[in-house]
Design a protein around this motif. Structure first.
Motif, PDB file in Angstrom:
ATOM      1  N   MET A   1       0.890  -0.980   0.076  1.00  0.00           N
ATOM      2  CA  MET A   1      -0.108  -0.079  -0.127  1.00  0.00           C
ATOM      3  C   MET A   1       0.799   1.323   0.135  1.00  0.00           C
ATOM      4  SD  MET A   1      -2.997  -1.377  -0.244  1.00  0.00           S
ATOM      5  CE  MET A   1      -4.062   0.357  -0.273  1.00  0.00           C
ATOM      6  N   GLY A   2       1.944   1.090   0.793  1.00  0.00           N
ATOM      7  CA  GLY A   2       2.843   2.243   0.744  1.00  0.00           C
ATOM      8  C   GLY A   2       3.472   2.388  -0.650  1.00  0.00           C
ATOM      9  N   LYS A   3       3.980   1.222  -1.411  1.00  0.00           N
ATOM     10  CA  LYS A   3       4.553   1.478  -2.673  1.00  0.00           C
ATOM     11  C   LYS A   3       3.469   2.262  -3.552  1.00  0.00           C
ATOM     12  CE  LYS A   3       6.613  -2.271  -4.081  1.00  0.00           C
ATOM     13  NZ  LYS A   3       6.549  -3.734  -4.462  1.00  0.00           N
ATOM     14  N   ILE A   4       2.507   1.769  -3.486  1.00  0.00           N
ATOM     15  CA  ILE A   4       1.263   2.333  -4.475  1.00  0.00           C
ATOM     16  C   ILE A   4       1.122   3.643  -4.374  1.00  0.00           C
ATOM     17  CG2 ILE A   4      -1.235   2.115  -5.120  1.00  0.00           C
ATOM     18  CD1 ILE A   4      -0.932  -0.990  -4.458  1.00  0.00           C
ATOM     19  N   TYR A   5       0.866   4.125  -3.049  1.00  0.00           N
ATOM     20  CA  TYR A   5       0.769   5.575  -2.531  1.00  0.00           C
ATOM     21  C   TYR A   5       1.892   6.464  -3.098  1.00  0.00           C
ATOM     22  CZ  TYR A   5      -0.713   9.712  -0.513  1.00  0.00           C
ATOM     23  OH  TYR A   5      -1.164  10.990  -0.311  1.00  0.00           O
ATOM     24  N   ALA A   6       2.991   5.948  -2.934  1.00  0.00           N
ATOM     25  CA  ALA A   6       4.509   6.655  -2.892  1.00  0.00           C
ATOM     26  C   ALA A   6       4.615   6.667  -4.696  1.00  0.00           C
ATOM     27  CB  ALA A   6       5.701   6.090  -2.535  1.00  0.00           C
TER      28      ALA A   6
ATOM     29  N   PHE B   1       7.630  10.123  -1.226  1.00  0.00           N
ATOM     30  CA  PHE B   1       8.228   9.036  -0.829  1.00  0.00           C
ATOM     31  C   PHE B   1       8.640   9.227   0.718  1.00  0.00           C
ATOM     32  CE2 PHE B   1       8.795   8.966  -5.280  1.00  0.00           C
ATOM     33  CZ  PHE B   1       8.804   7.455  -5.617  1.00  0.00           C
ATOM     34  N   PHE B   2       9.317  10.264   1.048  1.00  0.00           N
ATOM     35  CA  PHE B   2       9.830  10.255   2.580  1.00  0.00           C
ATOM     36  C   PHE B   2       8.609  10.159   3.506  1.00  0.00           C
ATOM     37  CE2 PHE B   2       9.967  13.286   6.181  1.00  0.00           C
ATOM     38  CZ  PHE B   2      11.054  12.808   6.800  1.00  0.00           C
ATOM     39  N   GLU B   3       7.438  11.103   3.021  1.00  0.00           N
ATOM     40  CA  GLU B   3       6.242  10.903   4.053  1.00  0.00           C
ATOM     41  C   GLU B   3       5.674   9.492   4.042  1.00  0.00           C
ATOM     42  OE1 GLU B   3       6.454  13.093   1.574  1.00  0.00           O
ATOM     43  OE2 GLU B   3       5.941  15.080   2.302  1.00  0.00           O
ATOM     44  N   THR B   4       5.478   8.823   2.777  1.00  0.00           N
ATOM     45  CA  THR B   4       5.008   7.415   2.776  1.00  0.00           C
ATOM     46  C   THR B   4       5.985   6.627   3.575  1.00  0.00           C
ATOM     47  OG1 THR B   4       3.791   7.879   0.639  1.00  0.00           O
ATOM     48  CG2 THR B   4       4.175   5.744   1.391  1.00  0.00           C
ATOM     49  N   TYR B   5       7.271   6.328   3.184  1.00  0.00           N
ATOM     50  CA  TYR B   5       8.012   5.508   4.044  1.00  0.00           C
ATOM     51  C   TYR B   5       8.259   5.656   5.425  1.00  0.00           C
ATOM     52  CZ  TYR B   5       8.308   2.822  -0.538  1.00  0.00           C
ATOM     53  OH  TYR B   5       7.890   2.446  -1.716  1.00  0.00           O
ATOM     54  N   SER B   6       8.209   7.088   5.829  1.00  0.00           N
ATOM     55  CA  SER B   6       8.035   7.229   7.248  1.00  0.00           C
ATOM     56  C   SER B   6       6.906   6.701   8.026  1.00  0.00           C
ATOM     57  CB  SER B   6       8.108   8.904   7.539  1.00  0.00           C
ATOM     58  OG  SER B   6       9.462   9.241   6.768  1.00  0.00           O
ATOM     59  N   ILE B   7       5.847   6.643   7.235  1.00  0.00           N
ATOM     60  CA  ILE B   7       4.640   6.373   7.757  1.00  0.00           C
ATOM     61  C   ILE B   7       4.533   4.455   7.775  1.00  0.00           C
ATOM     62  CG2 ILE B   7       2.140   5.861   7.651  1.00  0.00           C
ATOM     63  CD1 ILE B   7       2.895   8.652   8.865  1.00  0.00           C
ATOM     64  N   VAL B   8       5.074   4.117   6.868  1.00  0.00           N
ATOM     65  CA  VAL B   8       5.220   2.695   6.883  1.00  0.00           C
ATOM     66  C   VAL B   8       6.152   2.049   7.738  1.00  0.00           C
ATOM     67  CG1 VAL B   8       6.177   0.829   5.241  1.00  0.00           C
ATOM     68  CG2 VAL B   8       4.883   2.601   4.335  1.00  0.00           C
TER      69      VAL B   8
END
Length: 275
Positions: free
Chosen positions: A228-233, A239-246
């Motif tokens: 889900m993170g890969k799709i959103y990013a 990328f920073f916000e997404t993988y920080s949340i992941v």
């Protein structure tokens, strides 16, 4: 005056867990950012949709791996040389394969081979109109990933069970034999209750490790946290916000599990100490 003795976790007795305080502060700060910032809130809602899949894959994969690992361990401790060699062959081969490679192998080699074998066996029923042939695409990618995790972790869990069972004093097993207990009852009432104290700590570590390794299922397109993170990013380029949340969600899961399992382990040791 005696020097403080280090505990098994590498922390001096009486040390205050400042590391945990720091993690809680960081976690609360990030939670406040997620609540206050619309971008982080949107990322969190999207990524959080994969938590259910991550938990399901981990729980089912670990339960199956534990059952298979116990079976392999018992084979390795049997009186038959052939069975012991088969168990050792399985453990050594599977442990030597990287988890990602095993995932690809099960998904793209094992699953098609299984489907082909199934269709070959059921061909007479298909020709008679009593059954339908199975297609490879009918074999869910999520279940292929679960089977791969089961196979991969079962080899490590088998060694955990083997070491725990062998830690039980042989004299107690001989005493149980003298009392006329069957092999099953010796294992259930004598061996396993004592072995579990040795087995539980490394087994709990493997459980936490599987939570992290469950992220590998994203390479098959399974909609877990990482996917889900890969799709959103890839769609938003955040990328920073997404993988920080992941990372944040995985840390909540793994650290929470580690602390909970550690408390169970302490209770087990406490009960043993009161006996």
């Amino acid at each position: 005056m005696m020097a403080p003795q280090p505990n098994p976790r590498g922390q001096e007795k009486g040390d205050y867990p400042w590391w945990l305080v720091a993690l809680v502060v960081i976690g609360l700060t990030l939670a406040a950012v997620i609540i206050a910032n619309d971008v982080y809130a949107q990322v969190f809602r999207t990524v959080f949709n994969g938590v259910g899949i991550t938990i399901f894959v981990t729980l089912v994969g670990f339960a199956l791996a534990t059952l298979l690992g116990l079976g392999i361990a018992l084979l390795g401790l049997s009186d038959s040389v052939a069975l012991r060699q088969i168990a050792r062959f399985y453990v050594e081969v599977v442990r030597g394969i990287p988890m990602l490679v095993l995932l690809f192998y099960v998904a793209f080699v094992g699953a098609p081979a299984f489907v082909a074998a199934y269709n070959f066996v059921t061909a007479p029923l298909v020709n008679a109109g009593l059954a339908e042939p199975v297609l490879v695409r009918d074999f869910s990618l999520m279940w292929r990933a679960i089977i791969a995790l089961m196979i991969g972790y079962s080899s490590f869990i088998a060694e955990v069970f083997r070491a725990g069972i062998q830690s039980v004093d042989q004299g107690q097993i001989e005493a149980a034999k003298a009392l006329g207990l069957s092999r099953y009852h010796r294992f259930r009432f004598v061996v396993f209750p004592q072995a579990i104290k040795v087995i539980f700590p490394p087994l709990s570590n493997d459980f936490v490790a599987m939570v992290k390794d469950s992220s590998l299922v994203s390479v098959l397109g399974v909609s877990d946290i990482t996917q889900m993170g890969k799709i959103y990013a890839s769609g938003s380029f955040r990328f920073f916000e997404t993988y920080s949340i992941v990372t944040y969600i995985y840390l909540i899961l793994t650290i929470g599990l580690s602390l909970g399992l550690r408390q169970i382990e302490k209770r087990m040791r406490g009960r043993e100490g009161r006996r």
